[in-house]
Scaffold this active site. Structure first.
Site, PDB file in Angstrom:
ATOM      1  N   SER A  77       0.885  -1.193  -0.122  1.00  0.00           N
ATOM      2  CA  SER A  77       0.038  -0.023   0.055  1.00  0.00           C
ATOM      3  C   SER A  77       0.765   1.229   0.025  1.00  0.00           C
ATOM      4  O   SER A  77       1.970   1.293   0.552  1.00  0.00           O
ATOM      5  CB  SER A  77      -0.915   0.148   1.219  1.00  0.00           C
ATOM      6  OG  SER A  77      -1.232   1.101   1.524  1.00  0.00           O
TER       7      SER A  77
ATOM      8  N   TYR B 209      -1.874   5.580  -4.160  1.00  0.00           N
ATOM      9  CA  TYR B 209      -2.908   6.807  -4.272  1.00  0.00           C
ATOM     10  C   TYR B 209      -2.380   7.999  -4.748  1.00  0.00           C
ATOM     11  O   TYR B 209      -1.311   8.479  -4.648  1.00  0.00           O
ATOM     12  CB  TYR B 209      -3.350   6.949  -2.693  1.00  0.00           C
ATOM     13  CG  TYR B 209      -4.070   6.002  -2.067  1.00  0.00           C
ATOM     14  CD1 TYR B 209      -5.493   5.795  -2.613  1.00  0.00           C
ATOM     15  CD2 TYR B 209      -3.845   5.544  -0.883  1.00  0.00           C
ATOM     16  CE1 TYR B 209      -6.281   4.654  -1.789  1.00  0.00           C
ATOM     17  CE2 TYR B 209      -4.496   4.522  -0.089  1.00  0.00           C
ATOM     18  CZ  TYR B 209      -5.838   4.153  -0.547  1.00  0.00           C
ATOM     19  OH  TYR B 209      -6.601   3.473  -0.154  1.00  0.00           O
TER      20      TYR B 209
ATOM     21  N   THR C 188      -5.238   2.845  -7.153  1.00  0.00           N
ATOM     22  CA  THR C 188      -6.690   2.750  -6.631  1.00  0.00           C
ATOM     23  C   THR C 188      -7.597   4.059  -6.812  1.00  0.00           C
ATOM     24  O   THR C 188      -7.177   5.160  -6.411  1.00  0.00           O
ATOM     25  CB  THR C 188      -6.624   2.533  -4.990  1.00  0.00           C
ATOM     26  OG1 THR C 188      -5.737   1.623  -4.964  1.00  0.00           O
ATOM     27  CG2 THR C 188      -7.771   2.551  -4.456  1.00  0.00           C
TER      28      THR C 188
ATOM     29  N   LYS D 144      -7.519  -0.006 -10.044  1.00  0.00           N
ATOM     30  CA  LYS D 144      -8.395  -0.973  -8.691  1.00  0.00           C
ATOM     31  C   LYS D 144      -9.383  -0.015  -8.328  1.00  0.00           C
ATOM     32  O   LYS D 144      -9.387   1.182  -7.902  1.00  0.00           O
ATOM     33  CB  LYS D 144      -7.502  -1.119  -7.755  1.00  0.00           C
ATOM     34  CG  LYS D 144      -8.083  -1.754  -6.584  1.00  0.00           C
ATOM     35  CD  LYS D 144      -7.005  -2.084  -5.321  1.00  0.00           C
ATOM     36  CE  LYS D 144      -7.594  -2.709  -4.131  1.00  0.00           C
ATOM     37  NZ  LYS D 144      -7.836  -1.993  -3.087  1.00  0.00           N
TER      38      LYS D 144
ATOM     39  N   HIS E  49     -13.220  -1.992  -2.234  1.00  0.00           N
ATOM     40  CA  HIS E  49     -12.473  -1.381  -1.491  1.00  0.00           C
ATOM     41  C   HIS E  49     -12.899  -2.265  -0.140  1.00  0.00           C
ATOM     42  O   HIS E  49     -12.704  -1.895   1.046  1.00  0.00           O
ATOM     43  CB  HIS E  49     -12.365  -0.011  -1.256  1.00  0.00           C
ATOM     44  CG  HIS E  49     -11.006   0.687  -0.639  1.00  0.00           C
ATOM     45  ND1 HIS E  49     -10.502   1.551  -1.367  1.00  0.00           N
ATOM     46  CD2 HIS E  49     -10.451   0.544   0.362  1.00  0.00           C
ATOM     47  CE1 HIS E  49      -9.400   1.895  -1.066  1.00  0.00           C
ATOM     48  NE2 HIS E  49      -9.212   1.171   0.293  1.00  0.00           N
TER      49      HIS E  49
ATOM     50  N   ARG F 183     -12.962 -15.603   1.359  1.00  0.00           N
ATOM     51  CA  ARG F 183     -12.664 -16.218   2.660  1.00  0.00           C
ATOM     52  C   ARG F 183     -12.653 -17.778   2.317  1.00  0.00           C
ATOM     53  O   ARG F 183     -12.271 -18.489   3.553  1.00  0.00           O
ATOM     54  CB  ARG F 183     -13.611 -15.997   3.595  1.00  0.00           C
ATOM     55  CG  ARG F 183     -13.965 -14.602   3.953  1.00  0.00           C
ATOM     56  CD  ARG F 183     -13.125 -13.695   4.747  1.00  0.00           C
ATOM     57  NE  ARG F 183     -13.245 -12.300   5.262  1.00  0.00           N
ATOM     58  CZ  ARG F 183     -13.135 -11.376   4.067  1.00  0.00           C
ATOM     59  NH1 ARG F 183     -12.353 -11.467   3.100  1.00  0.00           N
ATOM     60  NH2 ARG F 183     -13.661 -10.209   4.738  1.00  0.00           N
TER      61      ARG F 183
HETATM   62  C1  LIG Z   1      -7.178  -2.856   6.773  1.00  0.00           C
HETATM   63  C2  LIG Z   1      -7.482  -2.669   5.299  1.00  0.00           C
HETATM   64  C3  LIG Z   1      -6.666  -1.540   4.870  1.00  0.00           C
HETATM   65  C4  LIG Z   1      -6.768  -1.249   3.351  1.00  0.00           C
HETATM   66  N1  LIG Z   1      -6.045  -0.229   2.920  1.00  0.00           N
HETATM   67  C5  LIG Z   1      -5.858  -0.232   1.382  1.00  0.00           C
HETATM   68  C6  LIG Z   1      -4.923   0.625   0.988  1.00  0.00           C
HETATM   69  O1  LIG Z   1      -4.265   1.204   1.485  1.00  0.00           O
HETATM   70  N2  LIG Z   1      -5.114   0.713  -0.605  1.00  0.00           N
HETATM   71  C7  LIG Z   1      -6.184   0.025  -1.322  1.00  0.00           C
HETATM   72  O2  LIG Z   1      -6.089   0.077  -2.447  1.00  0.00           O
HETATM   73  N3  LIG Z   1      -6.971  -0.562  -0.738  1.00  0.00           N
HETATM   74  C8  LIG Z   1      -6.821  -0.601   0.633  1.00  0.00           C
HETATM   75  N4  LIG Z   1      -7.741  -1.725   1.064  1.00  0.00           N
HETATM   76  C9  LIG Z   1      -8.757  -2.422   0.335  1.00  0.00           C
HETATM   77  C10 LIG Z   1      -8.014  -4.000  -0.113  1.00  0.00           C
HETATM   78  O3  LIG Z   1      -6.999  -3.600  -1.157  1.00  0.00           O
HETATM   79  C11 LIG Z   1      -8.995  -4.973  -0.834  1.00  0.00           C
HETATM   80  O4  LIG Z   1      -9.738  -4.025  -1.730  1.00  0.00           O
HETATM   81  C12 LIG Z   1     -10.152  -5.277   0.349  1.00  0.00           C
HETATM   82  O5  LIG Z   1      -9.532  -5.652   1.468  1.00  0.00           O
HETATM   83  C13 LIG Z   1     -10.862  -6.516  -0.154  1.00  0.00           C
HETATM   84  O6  LIG Z   1     -11.749  -6.905   0.658  1.00  0.00           O
HETATM   85  P1  LIG Z   1     -11.645  -8.153   1.626  1.00  0.00           P
HETATM   86  O7  LIG Z   1     -10.823  -7.601   2.658  1.00  0.00           O
HETATM   87  O8  LIG Z   1     -12.912  -8.549   2.048  1.00  0.00           O
HETATM   88  O9  LIG Z   1     -10.757  -9.187   1.347  1.00  0.00           O
HETATM   89  C14 LIG Z   1      -7.746  -2.132   2.663  1.00  0.00           C
HETATM   90  C15 LIG Z   1      -8.585  -2.988   3.048  1.00  0.00           C
HETATM   91  C16 LIG Z   1      -8.440  -3.049   4.475  1.00  0.00           C
HETATM   92  C17 LIG Z   1      -9.286  -4.383   5.242  1.00  0.00           C
END
Ligand SMILES: Cc1cc2nc3c(=O)[nH]c(=O)nc-3n(C[C@H](O)[C@H](O)[C@H](O)COP(=O)(O)O)c2cc1C
Length: 392
Positions: A119, A142, A168, A265, A289, A324
């Site tokens: 990230s 970002y 993203t 994304k 997201h 999951r």
């Molecule tokens: C704790 C957390 C932090 C995240 N931080 C980012 C991030 O910094 N950049 C980003 O593009 N997506 C971020 N996401 C989204 C994830 O890349 C991803 O799209 C998402 O977790 C997928 O869903 P899932 O957690 O149900 O598998 C984050 C998700 C979580 C749970």
């Protein structure tokens, strides 16, 4: 009397049988403020729930009496071989869950032969991940109000040998995750309730905060206002940094600084997928997201069939949100995704037990996916097709 499901009573990684067990282990091991950051969705969390419910509405249709003894998960992701059609998704603040955070995820991905996405808001510098983890590394981008930050990330990621950039686009406006906000009054300042809860998790407190210092947004800290780089309570600083001005025109701007593979994304419509193809992008990530941005949003798996039909194989489709189980992964591959990004599934492993926990999460998903392939009558993921899935 109906059979009663026993709750998870193990307490070790070895006894955890599935991702839900790892989630429970993580919930016990990390304080509420870290778990709620990981778990929370935006506002009413309708999108978060929908991401799981959508899988309930898809049933699998097996073919029988097929020799599946030669089955394997190997596949191709963005033109290069991978041991399974899986990628670790970009997640910020990983070191809040475990002191090894980003490195534990990246190293395990490298060992298991799948890409890892770092990230922009990681708690480890991208150069350190490249030097200490290896493997196939993707950088999430970002584009914030201060464009110098994105430029710096792209140039550094290119110099460090990252293979792909994941732009993203669904955070033009920052989502409101209320659970997370309630725990902090300012960056690095938990509420009294959250602080007391941390004291009830002494091992985490020592390992994460005392021994290594409060995690910081290491990749971007030089661009943040003084005193605002603490990853604890990021929700109090981040909303103001995101840029509502990002548009498709920015793809050309990104291309000035990034010559490698480029993925978008946050795409959820066939029209946006067409746009990504027209602009020469190398792939899309269908994603909401993880339910953390727009509430009452469609689940990516719901729109996958129509987007796959529109794309027609012209560009790889990667998908995330709520994965999951092996059955979830197989459904997406059958409906036209090339690979699945794992967000919380591997983070639960991280919170439950660092690198060993991430490895356990991946083992579970590899094993489950392999088993489902076999039961459907397939020897490889390339044999999956939409006829294996029925919407109910
Ligand atoms: C704790 C957390 C932090 C995240 N931080 C980012 C991030 O910094 N950049 C980003 O593009 N997506 C971020 N996401 C989204 C994830 O890349 C991803 O799209 C998402 O977790 C997928 O869903 P899932 O957690 O149900 O598998 C984050 C998700 C979580 C749970």
């Amino acid at each position: 009397m109906p059979w009663k499901r026993r709750p998870y009573t193990g307490g070790t990684l070895e006894r955890a049988l599935n991702i839900a067990d790892l989630r429970e282990l993580a919930r016990r091991r990390v304080p509420g403020l870290a778990f709620e950051y990981l778990e929370g969705g935006a506002e009413d969390e309708s999108t978060l729930r929908a991401n799981r419910v959508a899988f309930e509405q898809l049933r699998l249709l097996p073919q029988t009496l097929i020799d599946t003894s030669r089955r394997q998960l190997r596949s191709t992701i963005l033109g290069a071989p991978a041991e399974a059609p899986l990628i670790i998704a970009p997640t910020g603040l990983n070191n809040m869950l475990h002191p090894d955070g980003d490195l534990a995820l990246a190293r395990t991905a490298a060992r298991r032969g799948i890409p890892f996405t770092l990230s922009s808001l990681s708690t480890t510098r991208l150069e350190e991940v490249a030097a200490r983890a290896g493997g196939r590394l993707w950088m999430q981008l970002y584009v914030l109000k201060d464009r110098a930050l994105a430029r710096d990330l792209m140039q550094r990621a290119a110099a460090a040998g990252f293979e792909a950039l994941v732009f993203t686009t669904d955070a033009n406006v920052f989502g409101s995750r209320e659970w997370d906000q309630r725990n902090f009054t300012a960056p690095g300042r938990p509420t009294v309730r959250a602080a007391l809860d941390m004291l009830r998790h002494p091992r985490w407190l020592y390992e994460v905060l005392v021994r290594h210092g409060i995690p910081r947004f290491r990749n971007v800290e030089s661009f943040l206002p003084p005193g605002k780089a603490s990853a604890m309570g990021g929700s109090t600083v981040l909303p103001g940094l995101f840029a509502a001005t990002i548009t498709w025109d920015d793809i050309a701007w990104i291309r000035q600084f990034w010559r490698g593979r480029l993925l978008i994304k946050g795409v959820l419509t066939a029209g946006d997928a067409e746009r990504a193809i027209a602009l020469g992008c190398d792939g899309i990530v269908l994603s909401n997201h993880g339910g953390r941005q727009l509430d009452y949003c469609v689940a990516a798996i719901e729109v996958l069939p129509e987007v796959a039909a529109a794309v027609g194989g012209r560009m790889p489709i990667i998908i995330d949100g709520g994965f999951r189980r092996g059955t979830d992964i197989v459904k997406a591959l059958a409906l036209g995704a090339q690979a699945v990004m794992l967000g919380r599934a591997t983070l639960y492993g991280l919170g439950a037990g660092g690198e060993a926990g991430v490895a356990r999460a991946l083992d579970m998903l590899f094993t489950e996916t392999d088993r489902v392939l076999g039961m459907l009558g397939c020897n490889s993921v390339s044999e999956l097709n939409p006829r294996h899935v029925r919407r109910v």
